[in-house]
Structure formats: structure tokens, C-alpha cells
Design a protein around this motif. Structure first.
Motif, PDB file in Angstrom:
ATOM      1  N   VAL A 418       0.791  -1.223  -0.099  1.00  0.00           N
ATOM      2  CA  VAL A 418       0.086   0.163   0.068  1.00  0.00           C
ATOM      3  C   VAL A 418       0.766   1.127   0.252  1.00  0.00           C
ATOM      4  CG1 VAL A 418      -1.862   1.464   1.200  1.00  0.00           C
ATOM      5  CG2 VAL A 418      -1.885  -1.120   1.224  1.00  0.00           C
ATOM      6  N   ARG A 419       1.882   1.285   0.841  1.00  0.00           N
ATOM      7  CA  ARG A 419       2.962   2.667   0.848  1.00  0.00           C
ATOM      8  C   ARG A 419       3.540   2.717  -0.475  1.00  0.00           C
ATOM      9  NH1 ARG A 419       3.907   0.852   6.413  1.00  0.00           N
ATOM     10  NH2 ARG A 419       5.583  -0.555   5.584  1.00  0.00           N
ATOM     11  N   MET A 421       2.579   1.962  -3.335  1.00  0.00           N
ATOM     12  CA  MET A 421       1.498   2.401  -4.337  1.00  0.00           C
ATOM     13  C   MET A 421       1.104   3.758  -4.286  1.00  0.00           C
ATOM     14  SD  MET A 421       0.973   0.283  -6.807  1.00  0.00           S
ATOM     15  CE  MET A 421      -0.594   0.910  -7.535  1.00  0.00           C
ATOM     16  N   ILE A 422       1.057   4.259  -3.087  1.00  0.00           N
ATOM     17  CA  ILE A 422       0.712   5.675  -2.575  1.00  0.00           C
ATOM     18  C   ILE A 422       1.904   6.585  -3.067  1.00  0.00           C
ATOM     19  CG2 ILE A 422       0.589   7.158  -0.822  1.00  0.00           C
ATOM     20  CD1 ILE A 422      -1.324   5.002   0.742  1.00  0.00           C
ATOM     21  N   SER A 423       3.045   6.007  -2.850  1.00  0.00           N
ATOM     22  CA  SER A 423       4.393   6.718  -3.121  1.00  0.00           C
ATOM     23  C   SER A 423       4.206   6.632  -4.823  1.00  0.00           C
ATOM     24  CB  SER A 423       5.483   5.921  -3.051  1.00  0.00           C
ATOM     25  OG  SER A 423       6.712   6.349  -3.566  1.00  0.00           O
ATOM     26  N   GLY A 424       3.926   5.828  -5.442  1.00  0.00           N
ATOM     27  CA  GLY A 424       3.858   5.777  -6.994  1.00  0.00           C
ATOM     28  C   GLY A 424       2.665   7.044  -7.419  1.00  0.00           C
ATOM     29  N   VAL A 425       1.651   7.192  -6.905  1.00  0.00           N
ATOM     30  CA  VAL A 425       0.491   7.954  -7.424  1.00  0.00           C
ATOM     31  C   VAL A 425       1.076   9.360  -6.672  1.00  0.00           C
ATOM     32  CG1 VAL A 425      -1.603   8.980  -6.920  1.00  0.00           C
ATOM     33  CG2 VAL A 425      -1.217   6.358  -6.973  1.00  0.00           C
ATOM     34  N   LYS A 426       1.944   9.576  -6.035  1.00  0.00           N
ATOM     35  CA  LYS A 426       2.468  11.092  -5.448  1.00  0.00           C
ATOM     36  C   LYS A 426       3.520  11.179  -6.580  1.00  0.00           C
ATOM     37  CE  LYS A 426       1.468  10.830  -0.663  1.00  0.00           C
ATOM     38  NZ  LYS A 426       2.100  10.871   0.832  1.00  0.00           N
ATOM     39  N   ASP A 454      -2.754  10.562   2.418  1.00  0.00           N
ATOM     40  CA  ASP A 454      -2.723   9.052   2.112  1.00  0.00           C
ATOM     41  C   ASP A 454      -3.909   8.364   2.223  1.00  0.00           C
ATOM     42  OD1 ASP A 454      -0.154   9.852   1.850  1.00  0.00           O
ATOM     43  OD2 ASP A 454       0.713   8.534   3.479  1.00  0.00           O
ATOM     44  N   GLU A 455      -4.822   8.600   3.098  1.00  0.00           N
ATOM     45  CA  GLU A 455      -6.039   7.886   3.431  1.00  0.00           C
ATOM     46  C   GLU A 455      -6.976   8.117   2.173  1.00  0.00           C
ATOM     47  OE1 GLU A 455      -4.842   9.938   5.494  1.00  0.00           O
ATOM     48  OE2 GLU A 455      -3.928   8.880   7.300  1.00  0.00           O
ATOM     49  N   GLN A 456      -7.011   9.435   1.633  1.00  0.00           N
ATOM     50  CA  GLN A 456      -7.780   9.450   0.463  1.00  0.00           C
ATOM     51  C   GLN A 456      -7.113   8.661  -0.649  1.00  0.00           C
ATOM     52  OE1 GLN A 456      -7.466  13.767   0.484  1.00  0.00           O
ATOM     53  NE2 GLN A 456      -9.557  14.042   1.002  1.00  0.00           N
ATOM     54  N   LEU A 457      -5.966   8.569  -0.838  1.00  0.00           N
ATOM     55  CA  LEU A 457      -5.310   8.095  -1.968  1.00  0.00           C
ATOM     56  C   LEU A 457      -5.620   6.590  -1.832  1.00  0.00           C
ATOM     57  CD1 LEU A 457      -2.012   9.770  -2.672  1.00  0.00           C
ATOM     58  CD2 LEU A 457      -4.011  10.018  -3.779  1.00  0.00           C
TER      59      LEU A 457
END
Length: 540
Positions: A418-419, A421-426, A454-457
Motif C-alpha cells: 500500500v505504501r 502504491m501511494i508513493s507511485g501516485v505521488k 494518504d487515506e484519500q489515495l
């Protein structure tokens, strides 16, 4: 009673390579069985026809996962190719081998002969790269590997912005530098999809020692005194037995190969008992270790010159269609994405664990199966995790071979995934905010400017995340208790039975999976020929 030296189950990417290579020896009598139809069709030939095949009922298995609790209970659509060429007849035609360290890790996991130095010759042998041969690329193989027919200006700008983000430019993702940003290559020849069927199988169809049958569903592998003796198959409504004098080879893919092993009594004993299947051999790893690249798509409204949306919708699509028919060029001759960037989710990762893909167009898949290109100009940027910690399972719905396998991916159940993937979107947002690509952006459509925390992503991923259709590793190669095949791809505990397809990967490769699947088949065929098992004595 029919008898062949080799029976290959499944005419997908791996099966087509195997059939070609094993039938190259006229002394081998080879049978290739495929449940789907011939794939010699206009929309298969046309690269942009992928959209037409996404929900095709004849050339696509149209699988769905089980409901996924971590994704709000939703089921996910998993397309897989059915017919000659398998998924290579319906995929995005992207040709990425993976990182060299992927294969070195395979070797370290107990698979001698599978390091990068060992597999590189097979990668080179299968391809004809239009750029020419070098230390990493080949030109003597049957599979055409080419650059995009049209390189859109926004793709160049995305590469430049990614470089300003700190990603190194690479001229060849499959060459010296994998972890970088650059144009992808595709399995397209002269503007036409070059599937495994057209590259490997079709040129060998004339061989008198090769028999190819479509519309044939294999029910189970027949076993006799600890070795594979043949298959029970249903063709055109009639069920009969076909015997193998040398070997049975499963190349039915990461879903259907483990399903067929279980239907044959080879698999986790608890799963077999649940469906009333007598256990011939308890192999606990069959169907376990399912890996896939979880995928998130972002979209941006763009300036008109940045996107070719307008060229492939409305009246313009007919003009573009005429251009394609007469020249085999233009936008209909393109694969799904143009540019790939391999990046790290954090500095502590050994090598890139995220793949970002850029395409200068945007579209939507409707539940009806209709694919609609967006009306307004847009650019699509996606990201997927390359080496997920999460693993899933392929199980059985029933003992009926006609029932689909039970697919349980377990996406978004690991915090590290999860972390990442969130980094990827950012990082997509950071790249798109840099010049020169920033001047082409009018607005962010997905996830949208309101989705910041992060919660919204994470919520965005739960609602929209999907599969990159790179499922592997359900009959993994290795030496531990959960391994299904050894380094020669022989099923452990069963003679004359191999699995040769993407399911044998110990872990999924860092990139799109069709290229390594073709390599696995080429190397597997070489090992089968090296072993040249003595023919079984068969009494009929």
C-alpha cells in the motif's frame, strides 16, 4: 488410440513456442491442444483492436475474482486470452523482459540455470529487434519487436520531465539500463500484432509431425505408476483419451495449469477432498503463491496537441481507419502505452519496485463491454507495484473442468504494498507538475485535486485499483515445500509431466510478463530436447 510423443496443453504464448521448438525435430510427433478458436481475425491483427477484445466471449476467458474484502467486497474482472496465441492475441503487446536481478533471485531461490546470464541467450534467440543486434538484443528470432509507429510529442516531454524528477534516461529498457525512463517496444510487425501464434506457431503449422486442435478441453492428466501417461480430453462434445509416449506439458497459464493439476489429483489434499477428487499426490503449492501487479490509473485533461483522443473517435476514427488499412501505420498501429519509467517507492529499495506507464490518450471501459475514447484530449499515466509482498490463491469452484477456477488475489492486504502504491501516485503527480509536460496539463481528472492525503489515495485505490493482467507463480519453481516444479520444470514427484508457462515463476518479474513467458517456453523446450526421455512402452 491416439499416441503422440509430446502432448502440449494450451496454445498460449508458451504453448506456441513449445510446439514450434519440439516439432522442429521430425522424429517428434507433437500434439497441441487448445480449448479456444483460431485467432486469425482483423481485430486481433490490428494493435488498437485490443479494446475490441477486452470482453470478447470467444477469445477471452472473461474471468472474475472472488469478492475482495480489502477492496470493499468488489469482484475484479481478469481478462485472459483463449485461442491460438492465448493472451498474446489480446494483450497490449508491450515487450519488457524484467530486471536482470529478477532472474538472479530465481537462481538464489534454488533454481540453477535461471540466472540472468543463463536466460539472456533465450531472450535474444526468440526476437527480431528492428533496432538491430547488440550485447542484449537479437535479430535472428521469429518474434518481431518494434518501436512505436508514432511517437507523440507529449511522450518526449514526459520522458524529459521524468528525467528532471531524477529518473535516468534509458535508450533500451531491455538493455543495459532497466531502471530508467524511455520508450517501450512492442510485439508489432509492419503495423500488425505479432502474437505468439503468428510469430512461432503459424510458420510451423505445415509440419506433418505437428497436430494442432482447437475446441478441445482437457479434463485431466492421466497418471500411471507415478508418471503422466496422457490426457482425457473433450473435443466437439466427444470425450476420449490421448496417450503421450514421452511427456505431457501443461502450458495452460497461471490459472488453468494449477486447475488442471488439481483436477488430476495433484495438489493440496484438503482442496481436493473438498471437491471429491481423489488425491494422487499431495502437492501443497499448487495454486498457491499467486502474484500479480496491482495497478492504478491516473488521468489528466490536456492540450489538444498532447493527445490523440480526437484522432480515434467520431468521424476522425474512420479517417484513421482508412490510413491504417492503406499504410498499416498511424494511431491504430500503436500498442497500449508509449513510455515506461521504473522507479523506487523509497530510497531503501534495492532496485525499482514501481513501473509508471504513460500514454497520450485516455478511455473508459463500460460494464457493457463497450470501450469509449474520451471526448476531450487527455493523457493517461498508470503505476503498478512490481514485486508485491501480497500473494493469493487459485483454487477450484468444483470438480467440473468447465467451471472457471476460483481466483483470490488478496490485493491491498500488505502495508508495504500500500505504501509503495501511494508513493507511485505521488510521484506521478510530481512528474506531471514538472516542465515540459506540465505545460500540456489543463487539469487532473483522476484521482482529482481533492484526493490528497494518504487515506484519500488509499480510498481511490480501493475504488478503482485493478489488475495489470500479469498473474504468475501458481506452480512455482524451486526446492522448498511449496514448490511445484524443479529447475527442469518437471512436476515434483511425477515423471513425464512438466509445467511450462508463467505459473512457474518463483516471483513475478519487474515489468510486463509476456516476454519472460516466451523465454520460459524457449528454455523449457531446450531442456525437454536435452532430456529426450525414452518413449514409454504403450500397449493399445
Amino acid at each position: 488410440m491416439e499416441i503422440y510423443d509430446y502432448i502440449i496443453v494450451g496454445a498460449g504464448s508458451a504453448g506456441c513456442v513449445l510446439a514450434r521448438e519440439l516439432s522442429s525435430n521430425p522424429d517428434n510427433k507433437v500434439l497441441l491442444l487448445e480449448v479456444g478458436p483460431d485467432s486469425n481475425r482483423f481485430w486481433v491483427h490490428t494493435p488498437a483492436g485490443m479494446a475490441k477484445l477486452f470482453f470478447d466471449k470467444k477469445l477471452n476467458w472473461n474471468y472474475f475474482t472472488e469478492p475482495m474484502p480489502a477492496l470493499g467486497g468488489r469482484k475484479m474482472y481478469w481478462p485472459r486470452g483463449k485461442g491460438l496465441g492465448g493472451s498474446s492475441s489480446i494483450n497490449g503487446m508491450i515487450y519488457i523482459r524484467g530486471h536482470p536481478s529478477d532472474f538472479d533471485t530465481w537462481e538464489k531461490l534454488g533454481n540453477p540455470g535461471w540466472a540472468y546470464r543463463d536466460v539472456l541467450p533465450y531472450f535474444k534467440a526468440i526476437e527480431h529487434n528492428e533496432r538491430g543486434a547488440d550485447e542484449y538484443r537479437g535479430t535472428e528470432g521469429p518474434l518481431w519487436v518494434s518501436d512505436p509507429a508514432v511517437k507523440v510529442s507529449s511522450s518526449f516531454d514526459f520522458i524529459e520531465s521524468a528525467c528532471r524528477h531524477g529518473i535516468e534516461r534509458t535508450d533500451d529498457i531491455n538493455g543495459r539500463l532497466h531502471d530508467g525512463v524511455g520508450f517501450m517496444q512492442h510485439t508489432i510487425r509492419n503495423g500488425r500484432r505479432h502474437s505468439a501464434y503468428f510469430a512461432f506457431l503459424r510458420p510451423a503449422m505445415h509440419r506433418p509431425n505437428l497436430t494442432v486442435r482447437t475446441g478441445c478441453r482437457v479434463h485431466r492428466v492421466l497418471l500411471d505408476n507415478g508418471e503422466a501417461a496422457g490426457v482425457e480430453v473433450e473435443c466437439n462434445g466427444a470425450k476420449h483419451t490421448i496417450l503421450a509416449a514421452r511427456e505431457v506439458i501443461l502450458s495452460a497459464g497461471s490459472f488453468n495449469s494449477p486447475q488442471l493439476l488439481m483436477l488430476s489429483g495433484l495438489g493440496p489434499s484438503e482442496e481436493l477432498r473438498r471437491h471429491g477428487i481423489p488425491t494422487v499426490l499431495d502437492i501443497p503449492g499448487v495454486g498457491r503463491n499467486l502474484q500479480d501487479h496491482f495497478y492504478v490509473h491516473t488521468a489528466y485533461r490536456s492540450t489538444r496537441s498532447s493527445s490523440y483522443n480526437r484522432k480515434i473517435r467520431g468521424v476522425w476514427k474512420y479517417l484513421e481507419g482508412a490510413r491504417y488499412l492503406f499504410t498499416k501505420g498511424g494511431y491504430l498501429a500503436l500498442g497500449t502505452s508509449q513510455v515506461a519509467a521504473f522507479i523506487k517507492s523509497n530510497p531503501d529499495v534495492d532496485y525499482a519496485d514501481l513501473q509508471i506507464s504513460f500514454r497520450p490518450m485516455t478511455f473508459n471501459f463500460h460494464p457493457s463491454g463497450h470501450v469509449e475514447v474520451d471526448r476531450e484530449p487527455g493523457m493517461g499515466v498508470s503505476v503498478f507495484i512490481l514485486r508485491p509482498k501480497t500473494t493469493g490463491t487459485v483454487a477450484l469452484h468444483s470438480a467440473n473442468p468447465a467451471d472457471p477456477p476460483k481466483l483470490i488475489p488478496n490485493f491491498l492486504t500488505d502495508e508495504e504494498d500500500v505504501r509503495a502504491m501511494i508513493s507511485g501516485v505521488k510521484q506521478i503527480r510530481q512528474i506531471m507538475a514538472l516542465e515540459p509536460i506540465a505545460s500540456r496539463v489543463l487539469s487532473e481528472q483522476l484521482p482529482g485535486p481533492r484526493m490528497q492525503s494518504d487515506e484519500q489515495l488509499f480510498e481511490f485505490m480501493v475504488d478503482t485499483g485493478n489488475t495489470a493482467s500479469h498473474q504468475t507463480s501458481t506452480c512455482k519453481m524451486g526446492r522448498d515445500a511449496m514448490s511445484v516444479v524443479d529447475e527442469r520444470l518437471q512436476v515434483r514427484g511425477v515423471k513425464r509431466l512438466r509445467v511450462v508457462d508463467a505459473s512457474i515463476m518463483p516471483h513475478v518479474t519487474s515489468g510486463n510478463t509476456n516476454a519472460p513467458t516466451l523465454m520460459i517456453a524457449a528454455k523449457g523446450a531446450a531442456m525437454i530436447k536435452e532430456d529426450a526421455l525414452v518413449r514409454r512402452s504403450i500397449r493399445t
